[in-house]
Motif scaffolding. Structure first.
Motif, short mmCIF file in Angstrom:
data_model
loop_
_atom_site.label_atom_id
_atom_site.label_comp_id
_atom_site.label_asym_id
_atom_site.label_seq_id
_atom_site.Cartn_x
_atom_site.Cartn_y
_atom_site.Cartn_z
N HIS A 278 3.23 -8.29 -11.20
CA HIS A 278 3.67 -6.93 -10.44
C HIS A 278 3.01 -6.93 -9.18
O HIS A 278 1.94 -5.94 -8.89
N LEU A 279 3.35 -7.38 -8.25
CA LEU A 279 2.56 -7.93 -7.09
C LEU A 279 2.57 -6.63 -6.17
O LEU A 279 1.45 -6.34 -5.73
N LYS A 280 3.70 -5.92 -6.03
CA LYS A 280 3.82 -4.77 -5.43
C LYS A 280 2.86 -3.67 -5.59
O LYS A 280 2.01 -3.17 -4.86
N GLN A 281 2.75 -3.53 -7.23
CA GLN A 281 1.71 -2.40 -7.48
C GLN A 281 0.35 -2.84 -7.26
O GLN A 281 -0.35 -2.08 -7.22
N ALA A 282 0.22 -4.17 -7.77
CA ALA A 282 -1.34 -4.58 -7.38
C ALA A 282 -1.83 -4.53 -6.07
O ALA A 282 -2.84 -4.14 -5.95
N LEU A 283 -0.57 -4.81 -5.12
CA LEU A 283 -1.09 -4.63 -3.75
C LEU A 283 -1.35 -3.15 -3.51
O LEU A 283 -2.55 -2.91 -2.69
N ARG A 284 -0.76 -2.28 -3.84
CA ARG A 284 -1.06 -0.91 -3.52
C ARG A 284 -2.22 -0.44 -4.12
O ARG A 284 -2.98 0.28 -3.39
N ASP A 285 -2.64 -0.75 -5.54
CA ASP A 285 -3.85 -0.34 -6.05
C ASP A 285 -5.13 -0.95 -5.28
O ASP A 285 -6.27 -0.60 -5.22
N SER A 286 -4.91 -2.17 -4.94
CA SER A 286 -5.90 -2.99 -4.12
C SER A 286 -6.28 -2.39 -2.82
O SER A 286 -7.41 -2.32 -2.60
N ALA A 287 -5.20 -1.94 -2.11
CA ALA A 287 -5.16 -1.23 -0.89
C ALA A 287 -5.89 0.17 -0.99
O ALA A 287 -7.06 0.53 -0.11
N ALA A 289 -8.05 0.78 -3.71
CA ALA A 289 -9.77 0.59 -3.70
C ALA A 289 -10.39 0.36 -2.60
O ALA A 289 -11.50 0.66 -2.48
N THR A 290 -9.77 -0.62 -1.85
CA THR A 290 -10.45 -0.73 -0.75
C THR A 290 -10.85 0.15 0.37
O THR A 290 -11.64 0.32 1.15
N GLU A 291 -9.65 1.18 0.54
CA GLU A 291 -10.02 2.22 1.43
C GLU A 291 -10.94 3.10 0.67
O GLU A 291 -11.50 4.05 1.57
N LEU A 292 -11.38 3.42 -0.48
CA LEU A 292 -12.16 4.24 -1.16
C LEU A 292 -13.35 3.62 -1.11
O LEU A 292 -14.83 4.46 -1.03
N ALA A 293 -13.56 2.37 -1.37
CA ALA A 293 -15.08 1.71 -1.47
C ALA A 293 -15.66 1.12 -0.22
O ALA A 293 -15.24 1.15 1.10
N PRO A 294 -16.84 1.37 -0.26
CA PRO A 294 -17.88 0.88 0.68
C PRO A 294 -17.41 -0.60 1.08
O PRO A 294 -16.97 -1.50 0.10
N SER A 295 -17.70 -1.13 2.16
CA SER A 295 -17.10 -2.40 2.76
C SER A 295 -17.90 -3.58 1.99
O SER A 295 -17.31 -4.89 1.90
N ASP A 296 -18.97 -3.45 1.32
CA ASP A 296 -19.77 -4.56 0.41
C ASP A 296 -19.41 -4.51 -1.06
O ASP A 296 -20.21 -4.97 -1.71
N HIS A 297 -18.54 -3.65 -1.20
CA HIS A 297 -18.20 -3.53 -2.88
C HIS A 297 -17.43 -4.87 -3.17
O HIS A 297 -16.58 -5.39 -2.94
#
Length: 349
Positions: A278-287, A289-297
């Motif tokens: 489910h690439l679309k959903q995986a991309l959405r959640d990855s994005a 998480a990236t927005e929420l997390a610090p850059s070195d996570h």
């Protein structure tokens, strides 16, 4: 007859091994009593006594009918000893299936003491059950761990039921939200929100996905139990269940503003989607998480890398498929034209 011979041979061998170990220990003790207190002698005596204890424990454990924990793939699972083979291996039957396996004796582990409570009064304390699940998770017995987590969640569900004033999580109008039940009807619920959003009236009861504990400490317990259950589900390939558990955890984390837990939920759900292509959903959640997390996570970085690789692989596969379809269409049109037809007519057909 052959089985009887092997059994007698095994008993004789075990008896000889036990006698040899006892003789070794007595000889080392005599040396110590005689004044040999060198580190090598003392270490040899301690090692021999430890080996003797381990052999005794293994002899007690490896009995036909005994419940043990043994490897299954990269994980472990509970099983029953069905045969002692006399060659350093045992045959087992797994609890959760009719599958059988042969494993090395030293790979068998005793069950945890609390697992022997089956058939007795088992703990219903959600916190204790979560702790037990975590012990089993570290042993890589994800099925047994999941059972503890589920029992803990069931205990909380029985304790916190839908009522006026209850904190509820609902999946309504394409959104997962947390609010307070302000009125209950036979088939619907009115829900109000702390953030000042307009109330939702006549929400179908089926839209209520969870009743949450009123205190934040117990909500964190529920949240982390859902996260752990999502991890178990992913390890055993139940990725749809992992998505559900991670979604419920994310709903609680977002309501209580637990950013670290929310990031974890997004990561787990993205990977579960990725495992299902489910690439679309995986991309959405990855994005997210990236927005929420610090850059070195690190976990977020690894997830973004894996999702990007899956995206590129999908693009390559789509291009290859398009190329193959184009080649097939051109070939079909050429053959149709050779037979006196019109290529445009072929395309329409």
């Amino acid at each position: 007859r052959r089985a009887l011979e092997l059994s007698l041979k095994r008993k004789k061998k075990n008896h000889m091994t036990s006698d040899n170990r006892e003789q070794e220990i007595e000889a080392l003790k005599a040396r110590v009593l005689g004044g040999d207190l060198t580190p090598d002698t003392l270490r040899a005596l301690a090692n021999a006594q430890e080996a003797q204890s381990a052999e005794a424990a293994m002899k007690e454990l490896l009995v036909v009918g005994r419940r043990v924990r043994v490897p299954r793939g990269e994980a472990r699972a509970r099983a029953m000893v069905s045969s002692l083979n006399g060659d350093g291996t045992i045959d087992v039957v797994y609890f959760d299936s009719d599958a059988e396996a042969t494993v090395r004796c030293e790979e068998a582990l005793a069950l945890e003491p609390f697992e022997e409570e089956e058939g007795k009064e088992m703990s219903q304390d959600a916190k204790i059950l979560k702790e037990r699940g975590s012990i089993l998770f570290k042993l890589k017995d994800y099925v047994a761990a999941a059972e503890c987590y589920k029992r803990g969640l069931d205990s909380m569900k029985r304790q916190y039921r839908l009522s006026v004033g209850a904190l509820v999580m609902l999946n309504y109008r394409n959104a997962l939200r947390v609010g307070t039940a302000s009125c209950l009807e036979e088939t619907s619920v009115d829900v109000s929100y702390e953030d000042g959003s307009p109330d939702d009236d006549d929400v179908p009861r089926r839209a209520i996905v969870a009743v949450l504990p009123p205190d934040q400490e117990t909500r964190i317990l529920m949240l982390t139990t859902y996260l752990n259950l999502a991890r178990c589900a992913s390890h055993v390939g139940r990725n749809k269940d992992a998505v559900v558990c991670a979604t419920l955890a994310a709903g609680i984390a977002q309501h209580d503003e637990h950013t670290d837990h929310l990031i974890t939920a997004k990561i787990l759900r993205s990977r579960a989607h990725l495992a299902q292509n489910h690439l679309k959903q995986a991309l959405r959640d990855s994005a997210a998480a990236t927005e929420l997390a610090p850059s070195d996570h690190k976990s977020v970085q690894l997830l973004a890398r894996d999702v990007e690789r899956a995206k590129r692989a999908a693009l390559r596969a789509n291009k290859q498929l398009a190329k193959e379809v184009s080649t097939w269409v051109q070939s079909a049109q050429s053959k149709f034209a050779e037979q006196g037809g019109n290529e445009a007519d072929c395309a329409q057909q």
